[in-house]
Structures are given as structure tokens and as C-alpha cells.
Design a protein around this motif. Structure first.
Motif, PDB file in Angstrom:
ATOM      1  N   SER A   8     -24.709 -26.799  11.912  1.00  0.00           N
ATOM      2  CA  SER A   8     -25.894 -27.246  12.628  1.00  0.00           C
ATOM      3  C   SER A   8     -26.574 -26.079  13.316  1.00  0.00           C
ATOM      4  O   SER A   8     -25.926 -25.168  13.812  1.00  0.00           O
ATOM      5  CB  SER A   8     -25.491 -28.289  13.686  1.00  0.00           C
ATOM      6  N   ALA A   9     -27.890 -26.129  13.358  1.00  0.00           N
ATOM      7  CA  ALA A   9     -28.647 -25.093  14.062  1.00  0.00           C
ATOM      8  C   ALA A   9     -28.380 -25.137  15.560  1.00  0.00           C
ATOM      9  O   ALA A   9     -28.702 -24.215  16.286  1.00  0.00           O
ATOM     10  CB  ALA A   9     -30.140 -25.264  13.798  1.00  0.00           C
ATOM     11  N   ASP A  10     -27.783 -26.246  16.018  1.00  0.00           N
ATOM     12  CA  ASP A  10     -27.513 -26.377  17.449  1.00  0.00           C
ATOM     13  C   ASP A  10     -26.171 -25.786  17.864  1.00  0.00           C
ATOM     14  O   ASP A  10     -25.804 -25.811  19.033  1.00  0.00           O
ATOM     15  CB  ASP A  10     -27.558 -27.854  17.856  1.00  0.00           C
ATOM     16  N   ASP A  11     -25.368 -25.314  16.879  1.00  0.00           N
ATOM     17  CA  ASP A  11     -24.081 -24.705  17.234  1.00  0.00           C
ATOM     18  C   ASP A  11     -24.310 -23.568  18.219  1.00  0.00           C
ATOM     19  O   ASP A  11     -25.253 -22.798  18.099  1.00  0.00           O
ATOM     20  CB  ASP A  11     -23.405 -24.132  15.979  1.00  0.00           C
ATOM     21  N   ASP A  12     -23.450 -23.463  19.208  1.00  0.00           N
ATOM     22  CA  ASP A  12     -23.572 -22.377  20.175  1.00  0.00           C
ATOM     23  C   ASP A  12     -23.181 -21.052  19.528  1.00  0.00           C
ATOM     24  O   ASP A  12     -22.109 -20.955  18.896  1.00  0.00           O
ATOM     25  CB  ASP A  12     -22.669 -22.628  21.391  1.00  0.00           C
ATOM     26  N   PRO A  13     -24.001 -20.028  19.688  1.00  0.00           N
ATOM     27  CA  PRO A  13     -23.657 -18.737  19.103  1.00  0.00           C
ATOM     28  C   PRO A  13     -22.574 -18.042  19.917  1.00  0.00           C
ATOM     29  O   PRO A  13     -22.390 -18.317  21.099  1.00  0.00           O
ATOM     30  CB  PRO A  13     -24.979 -17.957  19.199  1.00  0.00           C
ATOM     31  N   GLU A  14     -21.823 -17.193  19.256  1.00  0.00           N
ATOM     32  CA  GLU A  14     -20.824 -16.362  19.948  1.00  0.00           C
ATOM     33  C   GLU A  14     -21.249 -14.909  19.750  1.00  0.00           C
ATOM     34  O   GLU A  14     -20.896 -14.259  18.767  1.00  0.00           O
ATOM     35  CB  GLU A  14     -19.436 -16.624  19.387  1.00  0.00           C
ATOM     36  N   TYR A  15     -22.055 -14.448  20.722  1.00  0.00           N
ATOM     37  CA  TYR A  15     -22.724 -13.154  20.586  1.00  0.00           C
ATOM     38  C   TYR A  15     -21.751 -12.004  20.314  1.00  0.00           C
ATOM     39  O   TYR A  15     -22.033 -11.115  19.520  1.00  0.00           O
ATOM     40  CB  TYR A  15     -23.521 -12.819  21.847  1.00  0.00           C
ATOM     41  N   ALA A  19     -31.459 -17.267  10.138  1.00  0.00           N
ATOM     42  CA  ALA A  19     -32.546 -17.607  11.054  1.00  0.00           C
ATOM     43  C   ALA A  19     -32.143 -18.676  12.052  1.00  0.00           C
ATOM     44  O   ALA A  19     -32.933 -19.072  12.905  1.00  0.00           O
ATOM     45  CB  ALA A  19     -33.767 -18.067  10.265  1.00  0.00           C
ATOM     46  N   LYS A  20     -30.873 -19.145  11.964  1.00  0.00           N
ATOM     47  CA  LYS A  20     -30.410 -20.179  12.895  1.00  0.00           C
ATOM     48  C   LYS A  20     -29.688 -19.552  14.075  1.00  0.00           C
ATOM     49  O   LYS A  20     -29.004 -18.537  13.953  1.00  0.00           O
ATOM     50  CB  LYS A  20     -29.505 -21.169  12.152  1.00  0.00           C
ATOM     51  N   ARG A  21     -29.843 -20.185  15.211  1.00  0.00           N
ATOM     52  CA  ARG A  21     -29.327 -19.630  16.467  1.00  0.00           C
ATOM     53  C   ARG A  21     -27.823 -19.398  16.421  1.00  0.00           C
ATOM     54  O   ARG A  21     -27.317 -18.432  17.007  1.00  0.00           O
ATOM     55  CB  ARG A  21     -29.688 -20.573  17.621  1.00  0.00           C
ATOM     56  N   LEU A  50     -32.451  -9.112   8.197  1.00  0.00           N
ATOM     57  CA  LEU A  50     -32.639  -8.669   9.586  1.00  0.00           C
ATOM     58  C   LEU A  50     -33.886  -9.317  10.179  1.00  0.00           C
ATOM     59  O   LEU A  50     -33.881  -9.756  11.343  1.00  0.00           O
ATOM     60  CB  LEU A  50     -32.751  -7.146   9.636  1.00  0.00           C
ATOM     61  N   ASP A  51     -34.933  -9.416   9.396  1.00  0.00           N
ATOM     62  CA  ASP A  51     -36.153 -10.070   9.883  1.00  0.00           C
ATOM     63  C   ASP A  51     -35.892 -11.525  10.230  1.00  0.00           C
ATOM     64  O   ASP A  51     -36.499 -12.081  11.156  1.00  0.00           O
ATOM     65  CB  ASP A  51     -37.260  -9.984   8.822  1.00  0.00           C
ATOM     66  N   SER A  52     -34.983 -12.172   9.504  1.00  0.00           N
ATOM     67  CA  SER A  52     -34.633 -13.556   9.816  1.00  0.00           C
ATOM     68  C   SER A  52     -33.951 -13.657  11.176  1.00  0.00           C
ATOM     69  O   SER A  52     -34.182 -14.611  11.943  1.00  0.00           O
ATOM     70  CB  SER A  52     -33.708 -14.125   8.729  1.00  0.00           C
ATOM     71  N   VAL A  53     -33.099 -12.669  11.485  1.00  0.00           N
ATOM     72  CA  VAL A  53     -32.453 -12.638  12.805  1.00  0.00           C
ATOM     73  C   VAL A  53     -33.501 -12.442  13.890  1.00  0.00           C
ATOM     74  O   VAL A  53     -33.482 -13.111  14.933  1.00  0.00           O
ATOM     75  CB  VAL A  53     -31.380 -11.533  12.864  1.00  0.00           C
ATOM     76  N   TYR A  54     -34.431 -11.522  13.654  1.00  0.00           N
ATOM     77  CA  TYR A  54     -35.501 -11.286  14.626  1.00  0.00           C
ATOM     78  C   TYR A  54     -36.336 -12.550  14.837  1.00  0.00           C
ATOM     79  O   TYR A  54     -36.713 -12.892  15.962  1.00  0.00           O
ATOM     80  CB  TYR A  54     -36.405 -10.149  14.171  1.00  0.00           C
ATOM     81  N   GLU A  55     -36.601 -13.239  13.745  1.00  0.00           N
ATOM     82  CA  GLU A  55     -37.362 -14.485  13.831  1.00  0.00           C
ATOM     83  C   GLU A  55     -36.635 -15.503  14.710  1.00  0.00           C
ATOM     84  O   GLU A  55     -37.244 -16.197  15.531  1.00  0.00           O
ATOM     85  CB  GLU A  55     -37.571 -15.044  12.423  1.00  0.00           C
ATOM     86  N   CYS A  56     -35.321 -15.556  14.564  1.00  0.00           N
ATOM     87  CA  CYS A  56     -34.511 -16.470  15.379  1.00  0.00           C
ATOM     88  C   CYS A  56     -34.567 -16.091  16.854  1.00  0.00           C
ATOM     89  O   CYS A  56     -34.714 -16.951  17.733  1.00  0.00           O
ATOM     90  CB  CYS A  56     -33.075 -16.462  14.872  1.00  0.00           C
ATOM     91  N   LEU A  65     -36.900 -14.517  18.454  1.00  0.00           N
ATOM     92  CA  LEU A  65     -38.213 -14.828  19.025  1.00  0.00           C
ATOM     93  C   LEU A  65     -38.410 -16.332  19.184  1.00  0.00           C
ATOM     94  O   LEU A  65     -38.908 -16.796  20.213  1.00  0.00           O
ATOM     95  CB  LEU A  65     -39.321 -14.253  18.142  1.00  0.00           C
ATOM     96  N   ARG A  66     -37.998 -17.090  18.161  1.00  0.00           N
ATOM     97  CA  ARG A  66     -38.220 -18.534  18.199  1.00  0.00           C
ATOM     98  C   ARG A  66     -37.461 -19.187  19.343  1.00  0.00           C
ATOM     99  O   ARG A  66     -37.962 -20.092  20.012  1.00  0.00           O
ATOM    100  CB  ARG A  66     -37.813 -19.158  16.853  1.00  0.00           C
ATOM    101  N   HIS A  67     -36.252 -18.700  19.602  1.00  0.00           N
ATOM    102  CA  HIS A  67     -35.429 -19.307  20.655  1.00  0.00           C
ATOM    103  C   HIS A  67     -35.502 -18.542  21.982  1.00  0.00           C
ATOM    104  O   HIS A  67     -34.774 -18.881  22.923  1.00  0.00           O
ATOM    105  CB  HIS A  67     -33.971 -19.378  20.184  1.00  0.00           C
ATOM    106  N   GLN A  68     -36.385 -17.514  22.019  1.00  0.00           N
ATOM    107  CA  GLN A  68     -36.531 -16.716  23.256  1.00  0.00           C
ATOM    108  C   GLN A  68     -35.163 -16.256  23.765  1.00  0.00           C
ATOM    109  O   GLN A  68     -34.801 -16.458  24.934  1.00  0.00           O
ATOM    110  CB  GLN A  68     -37.242 -17.539  24.336  1.00  0.00           C
ATOM    111  N   GLU A  69     -34.409 -15.611  22.885  1.00  0.00           N
ATOM    112  CA  GLU A  69     -33.023 -15.266  23.167  1.00  0.00           C
ATOM    113  C   GLU A  69     -32.900 -13.989  24.035  1.00  0.00           C
ATOM    114  O   GLU A  69     -32.478 -12.925  23.573  1.00  0.00           O
ATOM    115  CB  GLU A  69     -32.243 -15.092  21.871  1.00  0.00           C
ATOM    116  N   ILE A  70     -33.264 -14.140  25.275  1.00  0.00           N
ATOM    117  CA  ILE A  70     -33.193 -13.012  26.220  1.00  0.00           C
ATOM    118  C   ILE A  70     -31.755 -12.523  26.368  1.00  0.00           C
ATOM    119  O   ILE A  70     -31.476 -11.321  26.323  1.00  0.00           O
ATOM    120  CB  ILE A  70     -33.734 -13.421  27.605  1.00  0.00           C
ATOM    121  N   GLN A  71     -30.825 -13.470  26.516  1.00  0.00           N
ATOM    122  CA  GLN A  71     -29.431 -13.083  26.755  1.00  0.00           C
ATOM    123  C   GLN A  71     -28.851 -12.337  25.566  1.00  0.00           C
ATOM    124  O   GLN A  71     -28.076 -11.386  25.736  1.00  0.00           O
ATOM    125  CB  GLN A  71     -28.577 -14.309  27.079  1.00  0.00           C
TER     126      GLN A  71
END
Length: 425
Positions: free
Chosen positions: A17-24, A44-46, A67-73, A75-81
Motif C-alpha cells: 500500500s502507498a500508505d505503508d510507513d517508510p523506514e528512512y 514513486a510511493k511513500r 531517481l526522478d520517481s523518488v523526487y516526485e514522491c 515533492l508530492r508528500h512534502q517529505e521534509i523529514q
């Protein structure tokens, strides 16, 4: 566990699921296998956000689309952290490319970081450090909305040490481009020497007490004491140095700084009239300079403000010379800047002090006669003062109408042989 965990541990790609929490920061083994099994849509999923994965994509050019797909993700999710985690964990080469890429694609990122983190917070400081270090000026120009870069420097950078490790020429180019002046240079040392000297040479610092102290100490080995140092006197000894030219072009700023710092302001120096004529300094501040200043102004004729002219005479901050007490007095009465009574009082205040002798070679005979007549008619000026003035003017009256003079003044002129015995006289 996240999707990436299962991806590494299982032979086939599962649904997630795109809602899975990422493990940075989860370490990933066999990253190349992971990348090859993921398509751009999956990346491109979070839940796919991972610093190790990002680093692999950044350093291997053949994965640019992924890599562009990661960047798109991001930006789309405003992933500041995630950006902060990547900033703190990517190695130099990967960090440089990532930082340039993400700020080029997400030009509002710096502004968001500036707002979300307090001044002085390490994440904010480090982000802007890398911004200066890795991002080109053209991109910074887009990022610099509402004078963002200048505001950050003003509020968070307290000396040149912030720029250590960044190309000094690039730093100065950025500062010039965006009108940034450093509040404080700090003290020069071996580690910051290059950037310190470049900022100094290019005049990219504010004129403050601490900065002038730092420059005089580090560049010229002049130890200063704000209670006894005439800063401009020391600076004027360095005519061929950047410091002299910078101060000479910004006397307004120097004067304001000197007022705040209660420095010595020497009225006898060549810069004094420029400061007093400055349109950037309030009249009350100029008067404060006159009152607190040392020395005496050499030429009142250079001062444009009538209020200051009277203040200078009243404060007795004028050199006792012909420019001030002969030419200056006459011109200021003629132009109604001071009354005749005021002129007489200022002259009488000289008492037994002699007016410094000067040549009047630039004046015509008619101009000198006009000045002679002016002083002769100041009936209340002490004879000792008048004698000094007329002696300098080489007075010899042969064609003036003297009928309006008092008997006492006429007697003085005859006794001193200032009147030629012409038929008219």
C-alpha cells in the motif's frame, strides 16, 4: 515491517500500500537487486523512501528515471523529514547531487525549512550551509523569495566560520548577488583565513564596532580600545587598503555606528564635513557628534546645514582660522544664517586667541574690500579681535563711505592707520 523489508527478504515483489510507513534509515542489503525489481511506479510511493536506496540511485546515473520517481514522491508528500534524514546521512558525492537536484525541483523547500525550524536549530543551519555550498547561483535566485538568504544570514550567521569548507569566491558571489552583508566577521584564524580575507577585500561586511576591531587587529595588528581609539584616524593611515575605500564610500554608516558605539569622532579630520553633510543621518545625531567629538572643524564653508553651522560656533568646535572666523562669519551673516549680534558674540568669544593666518589669493580686491567693510561695521566686536582680522585682510581704506560709523570706530581705524588720508576720507 515495511514493503522494502519484504522486498529484500522474499524472492518475488509483493503488493503493498502507498500508505505503508517508510523506514528512512533501514539498512538495505543487495540494493542493486532491490532497484532492479522495482519499477518507477513503485518508487514513486511513500513507503519506498529510504536513504540507502536514494544514495544508490543518486550515484548510479543509469537509474535517472527511477531517481526522478523518488523526487516526485518527495515533492508530492512534502517529505521534509526525509530530506533532513538524507542530508544527515548521505555521503559527500551523493549529498551534493541530491541537494542540488531537490532544491532545483522543489524551490520552496528552503523557505519551508526556514519557517519550520527555529533560528539556530542545527537542521536549519546545516540545510542552508549545504544550500550555499552545493546549489548554483541561478537556482538560488529562484529560491531567494522575500530576501530569504539575507534574512537567514542576518539571524543565524554570527561569523565567517559558517562558510568554512565552501569555496570563498562562490560565497562572495552569492553575497554580492543578493546584497548580503555579514553582521560579524569574528576573529580570523588559520581555518577561516581564506573566507575571512575574501569577505574583507570585497567589502561584504557591515560597518560595526566589532568588525572594525577585528579588521584592524587581524589585518594591521592595531589593538583597539573603543574608549580611546579614533577609528577613522587609524583607518585613514591605510589609504591604499580596502578598509579605507569602504569607509570613505560609507561615511553615513560609519557615523551612525560611531554614535551607537560612542566612539571618538574627530572634527579635525577630513571626513568630518562629509559625515555632517550626510542626508542619511538625523540632525539630532549630527549634533550629538559635534558635542561629543574631539578636535575642531577646519572649514565651516563646507557645511550645508544652517542649524549645524550655528551649533558648531556655539559648541566652539571650529578651528580658529580665517575660513571659519573671517570668511565663514561674513558669508553666514550675509546669507542670514546668523544675525549680526550672533556674529559679534562668536568673534568676541575668541578673546585673546589669534586667528590663524591665511592667504586670500583666491579673492579679488573687490571681494576683500567687501569683507573689510563688513567687519568694520560690526561695532560691538572687540578692537583686539577686529585688529587681528583687518591685519590679515591688509586693510587700507581709501574709498569707503564711512559716514555711518561711530566716532569710536572711526577713531580706532585712524589710530591703526587703516584709513588712507585721501581727499574723500
Amino acid at each position: 515491517p515495511s514493503f522494502l523489508f519484504y522486498l529484500v527478504c522474499t524472492p518475488c515483489t509483493p503488493m503493498f500500500s502507498a500508505d505503508d510507513d517508510p523506514e528512512y534509515l533501514r539498512p538495505l542489503l543487495q540494493i542493486e537487486n532491490v532497484v532492479n525489481r522495482l519499477d518507477s511506479k513503485s518508487l514513486a510511493k511513500r513507503s519506498a523512501l529510504n536513504v540507502s536506496l536514494l544514495e544508490f540511485l543518486v550515484v548510479h546515473n543509469k537509474y535517472e528515471e527511477k531517481l526522478d520517481s523518488v523526487y516526485e514522491c518527495i515533492l508530492r508528500h512534502q517529505e521534509i523529514q526525509f530530506v533532513i534524514e538524507a542530508m544527515n546521512n548521505l555521503k559527500d558525492g551523493a549529498l551534493q547531487k541530491f541537494f542540488k537536484d531537490i532544491n532545483t525541483k522543489w524551490t520552496e523547500l528552503a523557505s519551508i525549512i526556514n519557517q519550520q525550524y527555529d533560528n539556530g536549530e542545527k537542521e536549519k543551519i546545516l540545510f542552508f550551509y549545504y544550500l550555499f555550498k552545493y546549489v548554483d547561483i541561478e537556482t538560488l535566485e529562484v529560491i531567494n523569495q522575500s530576501n530569504l538568504l539575507c534574512g537567514f544570514i542576518d539571524e543565524n550567521v554570527f561569523d565567517v566560520n559558517f562558510f568554512i569548507g565552501i569555496d570563498s569566491y562562490k560565497v562572495c558571489d552569492i553575497m554580492k548577488k543578493f546584497g548580503i552583508l555579514l553582521n560579524s566577521l569574528g576573529e580570523k584564524n588559520e581555518e577561516n583565513q581564506n573566507i575571512y580575507e575574501e569577505i574583507y577585500k570585497q567589502n561584504l561586511y557591515k560597518i560595526t564596532e566589532s568588525n572594525l576591531n577585528s579588521i584592524l587587529n587581524s589585518q594591521y595588528d592595531i589593538r583597539t580600545d573603543s574608549n580611546s581609539t579614533d577609528y577613522l584616524k587609524e583607518i585613514c593611515k591605510k589609504v591604499n587598503e580596502p578598509l579605507y575605500g569602504y569607509i570613505a564610500e560609507n561615511l553615513d554608516l560609519y557615523a551612525i555606528t560611531s554614535l551607537k558605539a560612542k566612539w571618538i569622532f574627530n572634527m579635525s579630520e577630513v571626513y568630518a564635513s562629509d559625515v555632517l553633510n550626510s542626508s542619511q543621518i538625523d540632525i539630532s545625531e549630527k549634533k550629538a557628534l559635534i558635542v561629543s567629538g574631539t578636535g575642531e572643524l577646519c572649514d565651516i564653508l563646507n557645511i550645508r546645514d544652517a542649524e549645524l553651522i550655528l551649533e558648531l560656533y556655539q559648541s566652539k568646535k571650529l578651528k580658529i582660522n580665517a575660513q571659519n572666523y573671517i570668511l565663514g562669519i561674513e558669508e553666514n551673516v550675509v546669507h542670514n544664517i546668523m544675525s549680526q549680534e550672533e556674529a559679534e558674540n562668536y568673534l568676541n568669544d575668541l578673546e585673546d586667541k589669534k586667528i590663524e593666518t591665511t592667504a586670500f589669493d583666491n579673492l579679488t580686491k573687490d571681494e576683500i574690500r567687501k569683507i573689510q567693510l563688513f567687519f568694520i561695521q560690526l561695532e560691538n566686536v572687540k578692537e583686539s579681535v577686529l585688529k587681528d582680522i583687518l591685519l590679515q585682510l591688509k586693510c587700507c581704506i581709501d574709498d569707503f563711505n564711512l559716514s555711518n560709523l561711530s566716532f569710536k570706530r572711526m577713531q580706532f581705524l585712524i589710530e591703526q592707520k587703516y584709513i588712507s588720508m585721501s581727499e574723500e576720507n
